[in-house]
Design a protein around this motif. Structure first.
Motif, PDB file in Angstrom:
ATOM      1  N   ASN A   1      42.986  25.668  47.192  1.00  9.09           N
ATOM      2  CA  ASN A   1      44.077  26.040  48.112  1.00  9.09           C
ATOM      3  C   ASN A   1      43.669  27.188  49.033  1.00  9.09           C
ATOM      4  OD1 ASN A   1      45.789  24.100  47.096  1.00  9.09           O
ATOM      5  ND2 ASN A   1      46.859  25.505  45.734  1.00  9.09           N
ATOM      6  N   GLU A   2      42.952  28.159  48.499  1.00  6.93           N
ATOM      7  CA  GLU A   2      42.536  29.314  49.301  1.00  6.93           C
ATOM      8  C   GLU A   2      41.503  28.943  50.350  1.00  6.93           C
ATOM      9  OE1 GLU A   2      41.499  33.026  47.424  1.00  6.93           O
ATOM     10  OE2 GLU A   2      42.713  32.503  45.669  1.00  6.93           O
TER      11      GLU A   2
ATOM     12  N   THR B   1      33.812  35.614  48.408  1.00  8.22           N
ATOM     13  CA  THR B   1      33.324  36.394  47.266  1.00  8.22           C
ATOM     14  C   THR B   1      33.969  35.928  45.966  1.00  8.22           C
ATOM     15  OG1 THR B   1      32.907  38.296  48.683  1.00  8.22           O
ATOM     16  CG2 THR B   1      33.109  38.734  46.322  1.00  8.22           C
ATOM     17  N   THR B   2      35.263  35.650  46.025  1.00  9.82           N
ATOM     18  CA  THR B   2      35.979  35.189  44.832  1.00  9.82           C
ATOM     19  C   THR B   2      35.410  33.865  44.351  1.00  9.82           C
ATOM     20  OG1 THR B   2      37.987  36.306  45.570  1.00  9.82           O
ATOM     21  CG2 THR B   2      38.259  34.590  43.906  1.00  9.82           C
TER      22      THR B   2
ATOM     23  N   THR C   1      35.366  42.030  42.933  1.00  5.32           N
ATOM     24  CA  THR C   1      36.472  41.230  42.406  1.00  5.32           C
ATOM     25  C   THR C   1      36.425  41.313  40.895  1.00  5.32           C
ATOM     26  OG1 THR C   1      35.153  39.210  42.346  1.00  5.32           O
ATOM     27  CG2 THR C   1      36.413  39.598  44.344  1.00  5.32           C
ATOM     28  N   SER C   2      37.568  41.131  40.276  1.00  8.77           N
ATOM     29  CA  SER C   2      37.578  41.180  38.810  1.00  8.77           C
ATOM     30  C   SER C   2      36.970  39.887  38.275  1.00  8.77           C
ATOM     31  CB  SER C   2      39.005  41.357  38.291  1.00  8.77           C
ATOM     32  OG  SER C   2      39.818  40.302  38.741  1.00  8.77           O
ATOM     33  N   PRO C   3      36.206  39.994  37.187  1.00  8.39           N
ATOM     34  CA  PRO C   3      35.567  38.796  36.642  1.00  8.39           C
ATOM     35  C   PRO C   3      36.620  37.830  36.104  1.00  8.39           C
ATOM     36  CG  PRO C   3      35.215  40.679  35.196  1.00  8.39           C
ATOM     37  CD  PRO C   3      35.913  41.188  36.414  1.00  8.39           C
TER      38      PRO C   3
ATOM     39  N   TYR D   1      33.341  33.291  40.885  1.00  6.49           N
ATOM     40  CA  TYR D   1      33.883  32.328  39.926  1.00  6.49           C
ATOM     41  C   TYR D   1      32.819  31.298  39.539  1.00  6.49           C
ATOM     42  CZ  TYR D   1      37.013  29.336  37.413  1.00  6.49           C
ATOM     43  OH  TYR D   1      37.595  28.608  36.399  1.00  6.49           O
ATOM     44  N   LEU D   2      32.131  30.742  40.531  1.00  6.47           N
ATOM     45  CA  LEU D   2      31.114  29.727  40.235  1.00  6.47           C
ATOM     46  C   LEU D   2      29.938  30.318  39.462  1.00  6.47           C
ATOM     47  CD1 LEU D   2      31.159  27.691  43.567  1.00  6.47           C
ATOM     48  CD2 LEU D   2      32.237  27.116  41.368  1.00  6.47           C
ATOM     49  N   GLU D   3      29.557  31.545  39.793  1.00  6.81           N
ATOM     50  CA  GLU D   3      28.487  32.202  39.028  1.00  6.81           C
ATOM     51  C   GLU D   3      28.906  32.383  37.573  1.00  6.81           C
ATOM     52  OE1 GLU D   3      26.506  34.787  42.704  1.00  6.81           O
ATOM     53  OE2 GLU D   3      27.978  35.741  41.391  1.00  6.81           O
TER      54      GLU D   3
END
Length: 170
Positions: free
Chosen positions: A96-97, A151-152, A76-78, A156-158
């Motif tokens: 939402n996802e 994964t997204t 995924t893109s950062p 994101y959290l990382e």
């Protein structure tokens, strides 16, 4: 017994002199203590809670991943982490996802994190948009979509944890 207005005037003047210092005291000492403005300590506590929730969510994601069959790595893109306004919006979109019974715990974690981010952002007078609207993506390949969503959220959290200094700015 007669009462003269001129006798009462010095007493009224004396009380007026005591009222001003009392009002000054109340406005300088009592009101600030009872105000609801957050202290720096409360903001730091909320930021530490945000970091803790992000870490716990990553543990929940890893636990869920161990229950699934192994899939190839999904790139995924950062994400761009700019500050609380941006983080609040992104967490709303991720929330939402995550609207799936499969992600119940992770969605609860992200929702809690979003609430804390919003609270801190509002106390710092950061502009916050309304909750993003949208439905979860319907996919012909739900398993792949679940892996992509997970994964997204994980990436994101990382990224938020790597840039936790952004939790202090709008």
């Amino acid at each position: 017994m007669s009462f003269c207005a001129t006798e009462a005037r010095p007493q009224v003047e004396k009380h007026k002199m005591h009222i001003f210092p009392a009002l000054l005291f109340v406005s300088l000492v009592v009101v600030p203590r009872s105000s609801s403005l957050p202290t720096n300590r409360e903001v730091v506590r909320n930021i530490n809670s945000m970091i803790r929730i992000a870490r716990i969510t990553l543990v929940h994601i890893n636990k869920l991943r161990t229950e699934w069959p192994v899939v190839p790595t999904i790139a995924t893109s950062p994400p761009s982490i700019e500050g609380l306004t941006n983080i609040s919006r992104d967490l709303g979109l991720l929330d939402n996802e995550l609207q799936s019974p499969l992600f119940k715990q992770i969605q609860a974690d992200v929702s809690s994190l979003k609430g804390l981010v919003r609270t801190v952002a509002l106390t710092m007078d950061c502009p916050i948009s309304a909750r993003p609207t949208g439905r979860p993506v319907d996919s012909l390949f739900p398993d792949s979509q679940h892996h992509l969503t997970l994964t997204t959220v994980q990436h994101y959290l990382e990224t938020v944890l790597l840039h936790k200094d952004k939790l202090k700015v709008c």
